[in-house]
Each structure stands twice: as structure tokens, then as C-alpha cells.
Scaffold this motif. Structure first.
Motif, short mmCIF file in Angstrom:
data_model
loop_
_atom_site.label_atom_id
_atom_site.label_comp_id
_atom_site.label_asym_id
_atom_site.label_seq_id
_atom_site.Cartn_x
_atom_site.Cartn_y
_atom_site.Cartn_z
N TYR A 231 38.20 -22.34 -59.15
CA TYR A 231 38.24 -21.50 -60.25
C TYR A 231 39.47 -21.73 -61.32
O TYR A 231 40.54 -21.75 -60.49
CB TYR A 231 38.21 -20.18 -59.78
N LEU A 248 30.49 -17.73 -59.56
CA LEU A 248 31.60 -17.71 -58.79
C LEU A 248 31.39 -17.36 -57.35
O LEU A 248 30.91 -16.26 -57.18
CB LEU A 248 32.65 -16.65 -59.75
N SER A 250 33.26 -16.85 -53.39
CA SER A 250 34.29 -17.34 -52.34
C SER A 250 34.28 -18.81 -51.78
O SER A 250 33.12 -18.89 -51.07
CB SER A 250 34.69 -15.94 -51.51
N PHE A 296 37.34 -10.63 -56.00
CA PHE A 296 37.69 -11.50 -54.89
C PHE A 296 39.08 -11.61 -54.46
O PHE A 296 39.03 -12.15 -53.29
CB PHE A 296 37.38 -13.09 -55.58
N ILE A 301 38.40 -19.65 -55.02
CA ILE A 301 37.02 -19.25 -55.50
C ILE A 301 36.55 -20.53 -56.12
O ILE A 301 37.38 -21.46 -56.57
CB ILE A 301 37.15 -18.20 -56.66
#
Length: 451
Positions: A231, A248, A250, A296, A301
Motif C-alpha cells: 500500500y 486492499l 491486511s 486498517f 496492507i
């Protein structure tokens, strides 16, 4: 009661009894036929506990009688059945299989509220006859090398606490995220790795970024992998120029709990599932970053190209395969469950209300949308993916592999789970398939321990 079968090899199924009378604390009583078959044995081994003992004979057909001291040290109940093997001068009972889970899970067992998974494990263990116990990291006594485990007593019909030595085989179903919150998770696993405990799975969780990077090294896997990056807001903007949908996730998470979908049309849209589906519009790209951070937190990510999945009535369709090794160590595809998500939901996890059906039923209804070899291509993909993951991380006794078919019928890898919950399987397949899914890890544990 199971009759003991005396064979030319060294493996048997026996019943455990209590040794009474004026006998030494170091005595173990064996059926006379078994003692005659192995006259040179001088040690008993249960899990990682081993002791020199004096073997005496009894006139039962299949009962190994242990002193109260040994019963208490090793968590055995009189009347239980287990496997027996002999190697050189040592008689082994077991195998001891320790299932590592959460403290919350253990509390439920102690309260006599087992999950369907625990109930299925107990049912299948009646055939596998391992010495199965559950524990969390708080149950481990590192000084004494013992575990205060929780197991099901078939005679009382209740879950009970007993002391066990470290097991022959670890079945690690602990949280991957807990490793980063509780140092004892790291310490316990490190301690177990220092002693000869076999593992059903080489590791208990996957870092999605690390897994993608590792699989991307295999040319045969590249066609299955959606474009994936770590990310970064600028990278996200660039990916949204290339793809209308980005997921997206985790890097460490499961069951769709930490997944967000970002789409771009006239505005930016974010959607995720937390108890219920939440969808928001954002007219400014900068707002996306604050939404992502709130959702998050401090997680690592990944950003992933949105696959143009096959859909049914505007509902995403993906699949969860349960792939395992059996009691011979052979790789088997236990089941492939097809999940038809809720309209608008970014995830198809069963907790979001998805409909689930077996692959064969799905292909009966929708197979005309795909080539005739789609099932064979799926199976080849699953076995290839499993073996590539093992090449990187080590052997696995089971794995959940999530994947999807795009509208052209091409297969795409979504993610892999090192401890499949079996919810989709449970909701879509027959009793025999479900039973096999729970039995395979126990039979594989016996294979690892050479029972």
C-alpha cells in the motif's frame, strides 16, 4: 472395545487401563502376547516424555495398564484407546497431538460449549485414536515442559483439564495476529521448534505480501497471480488508472475481516464488511487515505488488482478449496466450495451471508459459461499452488486456497489460509466429505509420528 491386532509390524491399537496392587511406580503391564512379541523393551515414551520402566504381563487381550503416576503425567484416562508402536527398546503410546488455539476457545471447551469443529474432531478421532488435546499459550509450563491441556473424556462425556508432556505432533491453529501482540506466542513456538515435535503445518499463518512475492518467483504461478503491491497512496492512484477496482487487504488476516474494496467511476467508493456492509463515496482521493488508516490501523496492507470475477445476479463468485495430505502423506483435494456473495459485498466469507454450494453443483447450473476442461484446470491449479507453497515454506498437512474464475473462465489465485476454518465446506458438502476433512489432519499427524 477394540481388539488388539498382533501383526508382523510394530503397530497396534490398545486400550489403556489403571495398574493396581503392590506394583512399582515404574511398572507397566502389557498383554502377555505383546510382551512375548517384544521381550527386549525397557522404555516407555508418551509424547516427549520417556522413562525406563519394568514391564510385567497381564492376561487381557489388548489393555496396557499404567500406574497412576504415569496416567497423571501423560493425561491418559483409563478406558481410552490409542495407538502403540515399538521401536528398538522403546514402547510408544499415542501419538500425542496438541492442538494450539486461543484462550477464548479453551474457555469455551471448559464451559462445555465446543464448536462444531471440536465436535467433528472428536468424532473422527474415535477412528484415528490419537491422544488429542487442546491448549493455548497460557497453558504451557516452560519450566516443567508440560502443558495443562483440555481434552474430551469419552467415559464421562465431558471436556476435562489434564497435564500432558509436550506432544509428538503440533496442530497449530493459533492466531497469526496474536504473534505480534503477545510475546509468549513467539516464546512457546520457539520452545517447541527446539524439540523434535512434528508439525501438521510448517507455519500457522501466511503474510499475504510475502506469499505473493514468493509465488511470483515461479513462472508457472505468474498467470494465476493478480497484480499486487504494498500500500502506497501514489501507487494506489496509479493502479486505479489501470483497474477500476482495487482490493486492499491486511497482510495478516482471515475470513474477510480486514478487506476493503476501492472502486473508481465518477467518484471514489470504498466498501468493507464489519458486522454489516458499509459503502461510502469519496469525491476527493485524499479522503481515501484517512479511511484506509482508520480501517486498517497500523497493519501492513497490500493492494491487489480487482479480478473481473464471474458473477451471478451482480454477486461475486469465488471458491474455497480444502486441500490436505492424508494418512499416507498423499496430497488430496478434499472439497471445493463455491461462494456466491451478497450483492455489493467486497468479500464472500460465509459470515457475510454468502450462499455456498459444491463445485459439481455449481458447474451443473453454470458450467455452460466455461470451457469443458474447467474442473481439470482448477484441480491442476490447486495442486500446483500447494506444491509451490510447500517448496517455499515447508510441508503442510492442510491448506485452504481461495481462488476465482474471471468471466473468460481463467483461474486467479486470491489467497491461501494455513488453518482453514472449514465453514464453507461444512455448509456445502456431505457428511463423508466433512468427516474426511477433519480426519485427514489426524491421520497425517499419525503419519508424521510414524504410528
Amino acid at each position: 472395545m477394540t481388539n488388539m491386532i498382533l501383526t508382523n509390524d510394530s503397530k497396534h491399537v490398545v486400550s489403556i487401563g489403571a495398574l493396581k496392587g503392590n506394583t512399582s511406580r515404574n511398572s507397566v503391564s502389557l498383554p502377555s502376547k505383546l510382551l512375548k512379541q517384544y521381550p527386549s523393551i525397557s522404555k516407555i515414551k508418551i509424547g516427549q516424555w520417556i522413562k525406563n520402566v519394568h514391564f510385567i504381563q497381564n492376561e487381557t487381550l489388548n489393555t496396557v495398564q499404567l500406574t497412576k503416576d504415569i496416567l497423571n503425567k501423560c493425561g491418559f484416562n483409563p478406558g481410552m484407546e490409542c495407538n502403540l508402536k515399538v521401536e528398538k527398546d522403546t514402547l510408544w503410546l499415542g501419538p500425542l497431538v496438541g492442538l494450539l488455539t486461543s484462550s477464548r476457545y479453551i474457555r469455551k471447551l471448559k464451559e462445555q460449549h465446543p464448536s462444531f469443529r471440536s465436535l467433528e474432531m472428536i468424532k473422527t478421532n474415535r477412528k484415528a485414536k490419537t491422544v488429542l488435546f487442546y491448549f493455548c499459550t497460557n497453558d504451557v509450563n516452560l519450566k516443567e515442559n508440560t502443558i495443562e491441556g483440555t481434552s474430551f473424556n469419552e467415559l464421562s462425556g465431558k471436556w476435562e483439564r489434564r497435564t500432558y508432556p509436550f506432544p509428538d505432533v503440533l496442530y497449530d491453529r493459533g492466531s497469526g495476529r496474536a504473534v505480534f501482540k503477545d510475546k509468549k506466542h513467539v516464546i512457546v513456538r520457539q520452545k517447541i521448534s527446539e524439540i523434535p515435535v512434528s508439525k501438521v503445518n510448517a507455519q500457522h499463518y501466511f503474510d499475504k505480501w510475502d506469499l505473493h512475492e514468493k509465488l511470483n518467483q515461479y513462472n508457472e504461478m505468474k498467470p494465476y497471480l493478480p497484480e499486487t503491491k504494498l500500500y502506497d497512496t501514489q501507487e494506489l492512484k496509479e493502479m486505479l488508472k489501470k483497474y477500476s477496482t482495487i482490493y486492499l487487504k491486511s497482510a495478516i488476516g482471515s475470513m474477510g475481516r480486514r478487506v476493503m474494496r476501492i472502486t473508481k467511476d465518477k467518484s471514489y467508493n470504498s466498501s468493507y464488511y464489519r458486522k454489516k456492509l458499509k459503502i461510502k463515496k469519496h469525491y476527493n482521493f485524499d479522503d481515501i487515505h484517512s479511511v484506509v488508516k482508520r480501517f486498517f490501523g497500523g497493519d501492513k496492507i497490500i493492494m491487489q488488482q480487482g479480478i473481473d470475477l464471474f458473477r451471478i445476479d451482480n454477486r461475486n463468485v469465488d471458491m474455497r478449496a480444502t486441500v490436505q495430505r492424508n494418512g499416507s502423506g498423499d496430497l488430496v483435494i478434499n472439497s471445493i466450495a463455491v461462494r456466491i456473495g451478497v450483492e455489493g459485498s467486497p468479500v464472500t466469507s460465509t459470515r457475510t451471508g454468502s450462499n455456498v454450494l459444491p463445485l459439481n453443483k455449481f458447474l451443473e447450473n453454470y458450467g455452460e459459461n466455461f470451457s469443458s476442461d474447467v474442473k481439470k484446470r482448477i484441480e491442476n491449479f490447486l495442486l500446483q499452488t500447494y506444491r509451490c507453497i510447500e517448496n517455499v515454506y515447508g510441508s503442510f498437512g492442510e491448506m485452504g486456497i481461495d481462488f476465482g474464475l474471471d468471466k473468460k473462465g481463467d483461474v486467479y489465485f486470491i489467497e491461501s489460509n494455513a488453518k482453514p476454518a472449514k465453514d464453507s465446506l461444512y455448509k456445502s458438502h456431505n457428511k463423508k466429505t466433512i468427516r474426511n476433512a477433519f480426519q485427514n489432519p489426524l491421520e497425517y499427524a499419525k503419519y508424521l509420528a510414524k504410528f
